[in-house]
Motif scaffolding. Structure first.
Motif, PDB file in Angstrom:
ATOM      1  N   PRO A   8       0.844  -1.208   0.000  1.00  0.00           N
ATOM      2  CA  PRO A   8       0.000   0.000   0.000  1.00  0.00           C
ATOM      3  C   PRO A   8       0.875   1.252   0.000  1.00  0.00           C
ATOM      4  O   PRO A   8       1.966   1.258   0.584  1.00  0.00           O
ATOM      5  N   PRO A   9       0.414   2.303  -0.650  1.00  0.00           N
ATOM      6  CA  PRO A   9       1.216   3.533  -0.687  1.00  0.00           C
ATOM      7  C   PRO A   9       1.239   4.216   0.669  1.00  0.00           C
ATOM      8  O   PRO A   9       0.295   4.112   1.454  1.00  0.00           O
ATOM      9  N   VAL A  10       2.325   4.908   0.938  1.00  0.00           N
ATOM     10  CA  VAL A  10       2.447   5.666   2.182  1.00  0.00           C
ATOM     11  C   VAL A  10       2.537   7.149   1.864  1.00  0.00           C
ATOM     12  O   VAL A  10       2.900   7.534   0.751  1.00  0.00           O
ATOM     13  N   ARG A  11       2.211   7.956   2.820  1.00  0.00           N
ATOM     14  CA  ARG A  11       2.354   9.403   2.689  1.00  0.00           C
ATOM     15  C   ARG A  11       3.615   9.813   3.430  1.00  0.00           C
ATOM     16  O   ARG A  11       3.713   9.613   4.642  1.00  0.00           O
ATOM     17  N   LEU A  12       4.555  10.366   2.713  1.00  0.00           N
ATOM     18  CA  LEU A  12       5.828  10.761   3.301  1.00  0.00           C
ATOM     19  C   LEU A  12       5.833  12.248   3.628  1.00  0.00           C
ATOM     20  O   LEU A  12       5.262  13.059   2.898  1.00  0.00           O
ATOM     21  N   ARG A  13       6.480  12.593   4.711  1.00  0.00           N
ATOM     22  CA  ARG A  13       6.685  13.999   5.041  1.00  0.00           C
ATOM     23  C   ARG A  13       7.723  14.586   4.076  1.00  0.00           C
ATOM     24  O   ARG A  13       8.526  13.855   3.500  1.00  0.00           O
ATOM     25  N   PRO A  14       7.764  15.902   3.910  1.00  0.00           N
ATOM     26  CA  PRO A  14       8.810  16.513   3.072  1.00  0.00           C
ATOM     27  C   PRO A  14      10.199  16.141   3.583  1.00  0.00           C
ATOM     28  O   PRO A  14      10.417  15.988   4.790  1.00  0.00           O
ATOM     29  N   GLU A  15      11.147  16.011   2.647  1.00  0.00           N
ATOM     30  CA  GLU A  15      12.490  15.569   3.026  1.00  0.00           C
ATOM     31  C   GLU A  15      13.156  16.526   4.015  1.00  0.00           C
ATOM     32  O   GLU A  15      13.904  16.086   4.900  1.00  0.00           O
ATOM     33  N   GLU A  17      11.741  18.187   6.365  1.00  0.00           N
ATOM     34  CA  GLU A  17      11.183  17.897   7.688  1.00  0.00           C
ATOM     35  C   GLU A  17      11.753  16.593   8.237  1.00  0.00           C
ATOM     36  O   GLU A  17      12.089  16.494   9.425  1.00  0.00           O
ATOM     37  N   LEU A  18      11.878  15.587   7.369  1.00  0.00           N
ATOM     38  CA  LEU A  18      12.442  14.309   7.792  1.00  0.00           C
ATOM     39  C   LEU A  18      13.900  14.469   8.203  1.00  0.00           C
ATOM     40  O   LEU A  18      14.358  13.833   9.164  1.00  0.00           O
ATOM     41  N   ALA A  19      14.643  15.300   7.472  1.00  0.00           N
ATOM     42  CA  ALA A  19      16.047  15.537   7.816  1.00  0.00           C
ATOM     43  C   ALA A  19      16.164  16.184   9.194  1.00  0.00           C
ATOM     44  O   ALA A  19      17.054  15.836   9.990  1.00  0.00           O
ATOM     45  N   ARG A  20      15.271  17.125   9.506  1.00  0.00           N
ATOM     46  CA  ARG A  20      15.286  17.748  10.839  1.00  0.00           C
ATOM     47  C   ARG A  20      14.986  16.700  11.909  1.00  0.00           C
ATOM     48  O   ARG A  20      15.605  16.695  12.975  1.00  0.00           O
ATOM     49  N   ASP A  21      14.032  15.824  11.612  1.00  0.00           N
ATOM     50  CA  ASP A  21      13.708  14.747  12.560  1.00  0.00           C
ATOM     51  C   ASP A  21      14.932  13.856  12.783  1.00  0.00           C
ATOM     52  O   ASP A  21      15.216  13.435  13.914  1.00  0.00           O
ATOM     53  N   PRO A 121      18.944  17.940   2.373  1.00  0.00           N
ATOM     54  CA  PRO A 121      18.183  16.997   3.207  1.00  0.00           C
ATOM     55  C   PRO A 121      18.450  15.545   2.829  1.00  0.00           C
ATOM     56  O   PRO A 121      18.504  14.674   3.704  1.00  0.00           O
ATOM     57  N   GLN A 122      18.633  15.266   1.541  1.00  0.00           N
ATOM     58  CA  GLN A 122      18.934  13.898   1.117  1.00  0.00           C
ATOM     59  C   GLN A 122      20.264  13.425   1.697  1.00  0.00           C
ATOM     60  O   GLN A 122      20.401  12.252   2.061  1.00  0.00           O
ATOM     61  N   ASP A 123      21.247  14.317   1.764  1.00  0.00           N
ATOM     62  CA  ASP A 123      22.535  13.959   2.353  1.00  0.00           C
ATOM     63  C   ASP A 123      22.364  13.570   3.822  1.00  0.00           C
ATOM     64  O   ASP A 123      22.924  12.576   4.288  1.00  0.00           O
ATOM     65  N   VAL A 124      21.583  14.374   4.542  1.00  0.00           N
ATOM     66  CA  VAL A 124      21.349  14.103   5.960  1.00  0.00           C
ATOM     67  C   VAL A 124      20.638  12.764   6.124  1.00  0.00           C
ATOM     68  O   VAL A 124      21.001  11.938   6.983  1.00  0.00           O
ATOM     69  N   LEU A 125      19.629  12.519   5.303  1.00  0.00           N
ATOM     70  CA  LEU A 125      18.882  11.273   5.412  1.00  0.00           C
ATOM     71  C   LEU A 125      19.754  10.077   5.043  1.00  0.00           C
ATOM     72  O   LEU A 125      19.585   8.983   5.607  1.00  0.00           O
ATOM     73  N   GLY A 126      20.698  10.275   4.123  1.00  0.00           N
ATOM     74  CA  GLY A 126      21.617   9.194   3.785  1.00  0.00           C
ATOM     75  C   GLY A 126      22.485   8.809   4.969  1.00  0.00           C
ATOM     76  O   GLY A 126      22.753   7.624   5.210  1.00  0.00           O
ATOM     77  N   ILE A 127      22.932   9.809   5.725  1.00  0.00           N
ATOM     78  CA  ILE A 127      23.735   9.546   6.930  1.00  0.00           C
ATOM     79  C   ILE A 127      22.886   8.834   7.973  1.00  0.00           C
ATOM     80  O   ILE A 127      23.330   7.872   8.619  1.00  0.00           O
ATOM     81  N   TRP A 128      21.643   9.296   8.142  1.00  0.00           N
ATOM     82  CA  TRP A 128      20.750   8.632   9.105  1.00  0.00           C
ATOM     83  C   TRP A 128      20.494   7.180   8.703  1.00  0.00           C
ATOM     84  O   TRP A 128      20.476   6.285   9.567  1.00  0.00           O
ATOM     85  N   LEU A 129      20.312   6.925   7.422  1.00  0.00           N
ATOM     86  CA  LEU A 129      20.080   5.548   6.966  1.00  0.00           C
ATOM     87  C   LEU A 129      21.285   4.663   7.268  1.00  0.00           C
ATOM     88  O   LEU A 129      21.119   3.486   7.636  1.00  0.00           O
ATOM     89  N   THR A 276       7.541   5.955  13.381  1.00  0.00           N
ATOM     90  CA  THR A 276       7.544   7.409  13.250  1.00  0.00           C
ATOM     91  C   THR A 276       7.476   7.756  11.757  1.00  0.00           C
ATOM     92  O   THR A 276       7.722   6.896  10.903  1.00  0.00           O
ATOM     93  N   PRO A 277       7.174   9.006  11.397  1.00  0.00           N
ATOM     94  CA  PRO A 277       7.268   9.397   9.983  1.00  0.00           C
ATOM     95  C   PRO A 277       8.654   9.123   9.403  1.00  0.00           C
ATOM     96  O   PRO A 277       8.787   8.701   8.252  1.00  0.00           O
ATOM     97  N   LEU A 278       9.696   9.341  10.213  1.00  0.00           N
ATOM     98  CA  LEU A 278      11.058   9.034   9.779  1.00  0.00           C
ATOM     99  C   LEU A 278      11.224   7.526   9.591  1.00  0.00           C
ATOM    100  O   LEU A 278      11.894   7.068   8.654  1.00  0.00           O
ATOM    101  N   GLY A 279      10.595   6.743  10.472  1.00  0.00           N
ATOM    102  CA  GLY A 279      10.649   5.294  10.355  1.00  0.00           C
ATOM    103  C   GLY A 279       9.967   4.786   9.104  1.00  0.00           C
ATOM    104  O   GLY A 279      10.446   3.849   8.453  1.00  0.00           O
TER     105      GLY A 279
END
Length: 486
Positions: A8-15, A17-21, A121-129, A276-279
């Motif tokens: 099923p599709p999910v609704r993602l927060r803006p990147e 916002e996710l990077a701040r999280d 934000p993509q760079d930050v999320l890559g580090i978090w991943l 979480t939305p980040l999760g």
């Protein structure tokens, strides 16, 4: 969970916002602070971890106190290392005369540390991943005390003594997280609400079609809950989940009197977890990399109407509406209506559901779509849809449909409902209503020149509770298939 059909599709927060999280998660934020504190004088062991003498200073930098402060500081340092925020070079293995367990490695800032302030934000999320992957790997490892006991004389782990299958444990955790993702994304699930830990554990052990689990299964569920309790405690600081742990009173000696009265019916005592939305973002990335089709609402907004109607065909009604609204927001109404109608044509198996999604999309366009809809009144595949839509709009001068068009539209509608919902209660009610209102329905329906006529009549035979009417439907389906040469 199978990777053969889309999730099923999910609704993602803006990147952004996710990077701040991500930056505010306890584990990554501590890792960043240690990475900025560290320097050439920081002492590490052969594996890159902080030596024991450095841990009090690291804990002080992080403002940690108490008996777990050193362990938490060590974990934060390991996260900084795994996420590329610090680098250790020239560490020897202890053969050069250093104190046992210590190396003489040089600590420098990792290349990725600057990305946290200067990157996207993509760079930050890559580090978090990257940090998330390390935490997930740690979560699949058994208790350290058990690990020490399982070491043989040569420093190797005896997995048979440990009763631990590394690949199996990681696969089990992946499966649990996949099911949690599925429950979160499914419109009939809890959504953003928490999931009871027993239900999540049972989803991996008890077959869905089993009425009553066996005692052995219940014991396996109980063991899995205890493992998951430890694992979710580790996964919460990286921001993947929000977790309410298992009540420790449940693990107390049953002969001891509880310290306070407890509510035996309170399911939350057994643990509650939610993504979480980040999760949601993180698990979707992992599922996609593992080969699953894991759509997100908004992915179709820049694509053509054919991609929208086909791509949202398997979505739930809320997700389909949200996807369509984003698609329409980028287009002029009349042009969008024309594009939707053109994409709704076809005689392939997916065409009925495309027409249903088209009709739903046109309802979001509103009266501005009327000129485009009137242009297809004489179209053999779209004329029925156009009449229904104009009537619902309250438009004047809507031409009456012929009897053939009524039957064709009926077959098309049922075929679309079958594709969207399967043998649902709503479809069964529709089938019963048709048979009740039109006594000669089956005598005429088998002649309808729709590619799905035979399949629809067979479905009506399955769904109708009256055996006599169901038999009529099956006979009509046989005639339709014979007429179509099947």
């Amino acid at each position: 969970m199978s990777d053969s059909s889309p999730l099923p599709p999910v609704r993602l927060r803006p990147e952004a916002e996710l990077a701040r999280d991500a930056l505010s998660t306890p584990l990554l934020s501590r890792a960043v602070r240690l990475a900025r504190w560290a320097g050439p004088g920081t002492r590490v062991d052969a594996g890159g971890g902080l030596v024991e003498e450095q841990l009090p200073d690291a804990a002080e930098v992080l403002g940690l106190t108490g008996e777990d402060a050193a362990a938490e500081a060590s974990e934060a340092w390991r996260t900084a290392l795994d996420a590329g925020l610090v680098e250790v070079t020239d560490a020897d293995d202890g053969d050069g005369g250093d104190t046992a367990g210590e190396g003489d490695g040089t600590v420098t800032a990792g290349e990725d540390l600057a990305l946290l302030t200067d990157g996207s934000p993509q760079d930050v999320l890559g580090i978090w991943l990257a940090a998330l992957e390390a935490v997930l790997a740690d979560a699949a490892v058994p208790d350290l005390d058990d690990l020490v006991d399982a070491l043989d004389g040569g420093g190797e782990v005896d997995f048979s003594q440990l009763d631990w299958d590394p690949e199996g444990e990681a696969a089990f955790l992946d499966g649990v997280l996949g099911n949690l993702y599925l429950l979160t994304a499914n419109e009939e699930g809890p959504g953003d609400g928490p999931v009871p830990l027993p239900a999540l554990a049972a989803s991996m052990i008890v077959p869905g079609d089993l009425g009553e689990p066996t005692n052995d299964m219940l014991e396996q569920v109980s063991d899995a809950m205890m493992r998951l309790d430890d694992q979710f405690r580790l996964l919460e600081p990286i921001g993947l989940v929000v977790y309410q742990p298992v009540d420790e009173a449940l693990m107390a000696d049953p002969d001891e009197e509880p310290a306070a009265p407890v509510d035996e019916t309170d399911v939350s005592r057994y643990g509650m977890v939610r993504l979480t939305p980040l999760g949601v973002y993180g698990l979707r990335v992992r599922l996609t990399e593992a080969g699953f089709t894991a759509p997100a609402v908004g992915e179709l907004a820049d694509k053509g109407a054919d991609a929208l109607l086909d791509g949202s065909a398997g979505y739930g009604p809320l997700a389909a509406r949200a996807e369509t609204e984003q698609w329409l927001a980028r287009r002029e109404p009349v042009a969008a209506a024309g594009e939707l109608l053109a994409a709704a044509r076809g005689s392939d198996p997916g065409a009925p559901l495309r027409r249903l999604r088209c009709q739903q999309a046109l309802s979001l366009v509103g009266a501005q779509a009327e000129p485009a809809v009137r242009e297809v009144l004489d179209d053999p595949e779209l004329g029925g849809l156009a009449r229904v839509w104009l009537t619902e709009l309250g438009a004047a001068d809507v031409p009456a449909p012929s009897e053939d068009l009524v039957f064709w539209l009926t077959v098309d509608t049922i075929a679309a409902q079958l594709a969207a919902e399967g043998n649902s209660e709503e479809l069964q009610a529709l089938v019963e209503g048709l048979a009740q209102q039109h006594s000669g329905f089956f005598a005429a329906a088998w002649r309808v020149g729709h590619p799905a006529t035979a399949d629809v009549l067979e479905a009506m035979g399955r769904l109708h509770p009256d055996k006599r009417i169901a038999k009529e439907a099956r006979k009509a389906a046989f005639k339709a298939r014979s007429q179509q040469g099947g």
